[in-house]
Enzyme design. Structure first.
Site, mmCIF file in Angstrom:
data_model
loop_
_atom_site.group_PDB
_atom_site.id
_atom_site.type_symbol
_atom_site.label_atom_id
_atom_site.label_comp_id
_atom_site.label_asym_id
_atom_site.label_seq_id
_atom_site.Cartn_x
_atom_site.Cartn_y
_atom_site.Cartn_z
ATOM 1 C CG ASP A 64 33.530 86.452 -21.593
ATOM 2 O OD1 ASP A 64 33.160 85.519 -20.868
ATOM 3 O OD2 ASP A 64 33.749 87.596 -21.151
ATOM 4 C CG HIS A 65 35.511 83.320 -18.980
ATOM 5 N ND1 HIS A 65 34.949 84.565 -19.117
ATOM 6 C CD2 HIS A 65 36.447 83.448 -18.012
ATOM 7 C CE1 HIS A 65 35.533 85.402 -18.276
ATOM 8 N NE2 HIS A 65 36.447 84.750 -17.588
ATOM 9 C CG ASP A 119 35.545 88.351 -14.707
ATOM 10 O OD1 ASP A 119 35.679 87.198 -15.164
ATOM 11 O OD2 ASP A 119 36.486 89.171 -14.651
ATOM 12 N NE ARG A 379 43.787 87.502 -11.967
ATOM 13 C CZ ARG A 379 42.493 87.590 -11.629
ATOM 14 N NH1 ARG A 379 41.650 86.641 -11.970
ATOM 15 N NH2 ARG A 379 42.067 88.608 -10.942
ATOM 16 C CB SER A 539 39.362 84.467 -10.503
ATOM 17 O OG SER A 539 38.457 83.558 -9.939
ATOM 18 N NE ARG A 541 38.570 80.953 -11.049
ATOM 19 C CZ ARG A 541 39.753 80.749 -11.596
ATOM 20 N NH1 ARG A 541 40.490 79.746 -11.213
ATOM 21 N NH2 ARG A 541 40.202 81.535 -12.556
HETATM 22 C C1 MIC Z 1 39.942 85.143 -14.367
HETATM 23 O O1 MIC Z 1 40.480 86.021 -15.032
HETATM 24 O O2 MIC Z 1 40.544 84.485 -13.499
HETATM 25 C C2 MIC Z 1 38.468 84.876 -14.596
HETATM 26 C C3 MIC Z 1 38.364 83.575 -15.242
HETATM 27 O O3 MIC Z 1 37.930 85.838 -15.456
HETATM 28 C C4 MIC Z 1 37.777 84.933 -13.239
HETATM 29 C C5 MIC Z 1 36.393 84.467 -13.229
HETATM 30 C C6 MIC Z 1 36.242 82.973 -13.292
HETATM 31 O O4 MIC Z 1 36.984 82.246 -12.669
HETATM 32 O O5 MIC Z 1 35.297 82.559 -13.956
HETATM 33 C C7 MIC Z 1 37.808 86.299 -12.579
HETATM 34 O O6 MIC Z 1 38.722 87.063 -12.803
HETATM 35 O O7 MIC Z 1 36.943 86.605 -11.737
HETATM 36 FE FE1 SF4 Z 2 38.718 86.791 -19.424
HETATM 37 FE FE2 SF4 Z 2 39.394 86.918 -16.852
HETATM 38 FE FE3 SF4 Z 2 41.258 86.891 -18.766
HETATM 39 FE FE4 SF4 Z 2 39.739 89.006 -18.490
HETATM 40 S S1 SF4 Z 2 41.177 88.222 -17.005
HETATM 41 S S2 SF4 Z 2 40.271 88.006 -20.411
HETATM 42 S S3 SF4 Z 2 37.804 88.119 -17.907
HETATM 43 S S4 SF4 Z 2 39.828 85.243 -18.269
#
Ligand code: MIC
Ligand code: SF4
Length: 648
Positions: A64-65, A119, A379, A539, A541
């Site tokens: 999805d990313h 995530d 965010r 996140s 990550r």
């Molecule tokens: C995000 O919203 O920052 C992400 C991308 O979903 C991350 C995960 C990632 O960095 O792959 C998260 O929220 O954990």
């Molecule tokens: Fe995707 Fe992270 Fe954004 Fe949710 S917050 S839509 S999981 S990138």
């Protein structure tokens, strides 16, 4: 006193430890989820652990990313992930099927079960009564291999909801209100459990929005009870067999209670550039906007888009605004079409994108220079949109669409009567992009398909007896993992290539960081980082730990850590230290050469503090707040080393 719901679920899953806040506990994990941006690393780790098939009740791999395929990299990752899913007994959600949290809520969330996801917004499933926690990839890989998940027993905060929301005020505003009270670190070490008469006013997707945004408060997770509304949701999904009623005891005790009178709330917004910079929408009203996006795992459910479609039945999008919709899932999109609401989006002037994260993680949709972008995302950390500096506001779908039609930030109550939205009793369900796991015998024969960008993990050496190095970077409070390891369309495709992605570590804070760090590493010196409060928020990550570790970062000395980032540091052998005396933060400069003598011995002997000495100034003390398991991990150099040592 009776039990709250969080304690009940934890008790049923407890593998070890005492349920005393702050003590380490281990819980059994029933389900896992991964998404592609963290997932490639998770499955490389899972492969390294060497288990034949996942041991959970259910595991799902979502794409999805990284869904922009500008070259082979993301496409290869998708192919790798699909082949791994086939081989190890994992569901696979193809690109286009939607955002992991939205799809999980629709198709897999089960009240009372535990879910661990790579995530940070995994708690979204708390809207369906699941204890759903975000974690680093290696923790998720370990859970798939049948290991319990270790965490500190959280405090449980009861959020007592009463009253009824007024028209044009929605779930997002409840979360924003709480963000204004708790800030981005108020939930640290806590579960936010919702109870009280106001709960029944909220449908499962609305509850999911609230649980999702608990992540921005730093909470371990958020949880709603499972009741009539949960049953309605599961029935609409054709999954009523998954329903169990779950409530806290009548006289349940909480470590703290926050009361929210829903009838007193009004439309709110998070101003640039932090989710807790909350103001009333009226205070910001009148500022011109250039872009408005409805999307993300927080607010792109069918209810959200039906509301938008209803407004666009009457109004047109302002000519100066790019109004964009990223449907949360294929199911959302298909139901919009089935209910003839999709047409209204198009007629009203909407730019429709595919289902997925997209602009929320900077995969496209960067706003124009020096202009305001309103988003229903999770965010608005600085630069996350892809434009730097950016001016991103987080708002409800109501405020978003009102502003899109007026061309300026607008309190949605100006739009007059609130449209009636009714969700269908049965959703149109189409699982054609969701691939079930293969039976074991067939799965064994599957070949894993890798591309040139998928680079196996390097070996991480154990921590030395004497740790000597240089503090190469000093940062302030609330540093996010987006600061440490930025995302966006250029960098995300490198998630499965550690040497390549590590070049971008701290890129926006010090563009030369990676080169300087590698030079020190070559000289055999460790790299240290100094940070403030809530270091590593945001996140999950693990690249924000892995990539610095690759560059030779061995110690981070801060005032306090965010939970997931701290665990990721430990999993990859970076020592997390806390200033014993916060004033010492001011004494250390970038470039200071430090020495922690007899570090291994100190860790082995269970010392609670270590002395950090300098060439040119007085030494300082730092706290070592590590459990036995965490210490073993640091000593071994990484959790993977530890697992391998144990299995020898
Ligand atoms: C995000 O919203 O920052 C992400 C991308 O979903 C991350 C995960 C990632 O960095 O792959 C998260 O929220 O954990
Ligand atoms: Fe995707 Fe992270 Fe954004 Fe949710 S917050 S839509 S999981 S990138």
């Amino acid at each position: 006193m009776g039990k709250n719901l969080t304690s009940k679920i934890i008790e049923l899953h407890l593998v070890s430890g005492k349920m005393i806040p702050g003590e380490e506990i281990a819980i059994k994990i029933d389900q896992t989820l991964t998404q592609d941006a963290t997932g490639t690393m998770v499955y490389l780790e899972f492969e390294a652990i060497g288990i034949k098939r996942v041991k959970t009740e259910l595991s799902v791999s979502y794409v999805d990313h990284n869904i922009l395929q500008t070259d082979f990299k993301n496409a290869d990752d998708h192919r790798y992930l699909q082949s791994v899913a086939k081989k190890y007994g994992i569901w696979f959600s193809k690109p286009g099927n939607g955002i992991c949290h939205q799809v999980h809520l629709e198709r897999f969330a089960v009240p009372g079960k535990t879910l661990l996801g790579s995530d940070s917004h995994t708690p979204t499933a708390g809207g369906c009564g699941m204890l759903a926690i975000g974690a680093g990839g290696l923790d998720v890989a370990m859970a798939m291999a049948g290991n319990p998940f270790y965490l500190k027993m959280p405090k449980v905060v009861g959020i007592y909801l009463y009253g009824k929301l007024n028209p044009w005020v929605s779930a997002r505003d409840i979360a924003l209100y709480l963000l204004s009270k708790l800030t981005v670190k108020g939930g640290l070490g806590k579960v936010l459990e919702y109870f009280g008469p106001g709960v029944k006013e909220l449908s499962v997707p609305e509850r999911a929005t609230i649980c999702n945004l608990g992540t921005e408060m730093g909470a371990t997770t958020s949880l709603f009870p499972s009741d009539e509304n949960t049953l309605t949701w599961l029935k609409a999904q054709g999954r009523e067999k998954d329903f169990v009623k779950l409530q806290p005891d009548e006289n349940a005790s909480y470590d703290e209670v926050i009361e929210v009178d829903l009838s007193q709330l009004e439309p709110l917004c998070a101003c640039p550039s932090s989710p807790d910079k909350v103001k009333r929408v009226v205070e910001e009203a009148g500022k011109p906007v250039s872009q408005v996006i409805i999307g993300s795992c927080a607010n792109s459910s069918l209810k959200d888009l039906l509301l938008v479609a209803k407004v666009l039945e009457k109004y047109r999008v302002h000519p100066e605004v790019s109004f964009e919709v990223n449907p949360g899932s294929l199911q959302v999109l298909e139901n919009l079409v089935a209910l003839s609401a999709f047409q209204n989006l198009l007629k009203g002037g909407t730019r429709v994108h595919q289902c997925g994260c997209l602009g929320c993680i900077g995969m496209g949709q960067a706003p124009p220079t020096q202009s305001i972008s309103l988003r229903t995302f999770t965010r608005n950390f600085p630069g996350r949109s892809g434009t730097n500096p950016d001016f991103v506001y987080l708002v409800s779908p109501e405020t978003a669409v009102a502003s899109a039609v007026k061309g300026v930030i607008t309190d949605p109550r100006e739009l007059g009567e609130y449209p009636q939205i009714k969700l269908p009793e049965k959703f149109v369900i189409n699982d054609s992009l969701l691939i079930p796991p293969l039976p074991e015998e067939e799965a064994q024969k599957v070949e894993i398909l890798r591309g040139p960008n998928i680079v196996p993990l390097p070996y991480f050496d154990p921590i030395p007896q004497d740790l000597e190095g240089i503090f190469l970077l000093k940062v302030g409070d609330h540093i996010t993992t987006d600061h440490i390891m930025p995302a966006g369309a250029e960098i995300l495709p490198l998630r499965s290539n550690l040497p390549a992605i590590s070049k971008y570590v701290y890129r926006n804070l010090d563009p030369e960081f990676s080169e300087k760090a590698l030079k020190l590493k070559e000289k055999g010196l460790a790299v240290g980082i100094i940070g403030g409060e809530n270091y590593g928020q945001g996140s999950s990550r693990e690249h924000a730990a892995l990539a610095p570790r690759f560059l030779g970062v061995r110690v981070k000395l801060v005032k306090s850590f965010a939970r997931i980032h701290r665990s990721n540091l430990i999993n990859f052998g970076i020592l997390p230290l806390i200033f014993e005396n916060k004033e010492d933060y001011n004494k250390i400069e970038v470039g200071d050469r430090f020495l922690i003598k007899n570090l291994r011995k100190a860790l082995e002997n269970g010392s609670k503090r270590v002395e950090i000495s300098f060439k040119n100034k007085n030494s300082i003390w730092a706290l070592v707040d590590l459990t036995e398991r965490e210490k073993a991990c640091i000593l071994a150099g990484s959790l993977l080393n530890l697992v391998k040592e144990k299995s020898l």
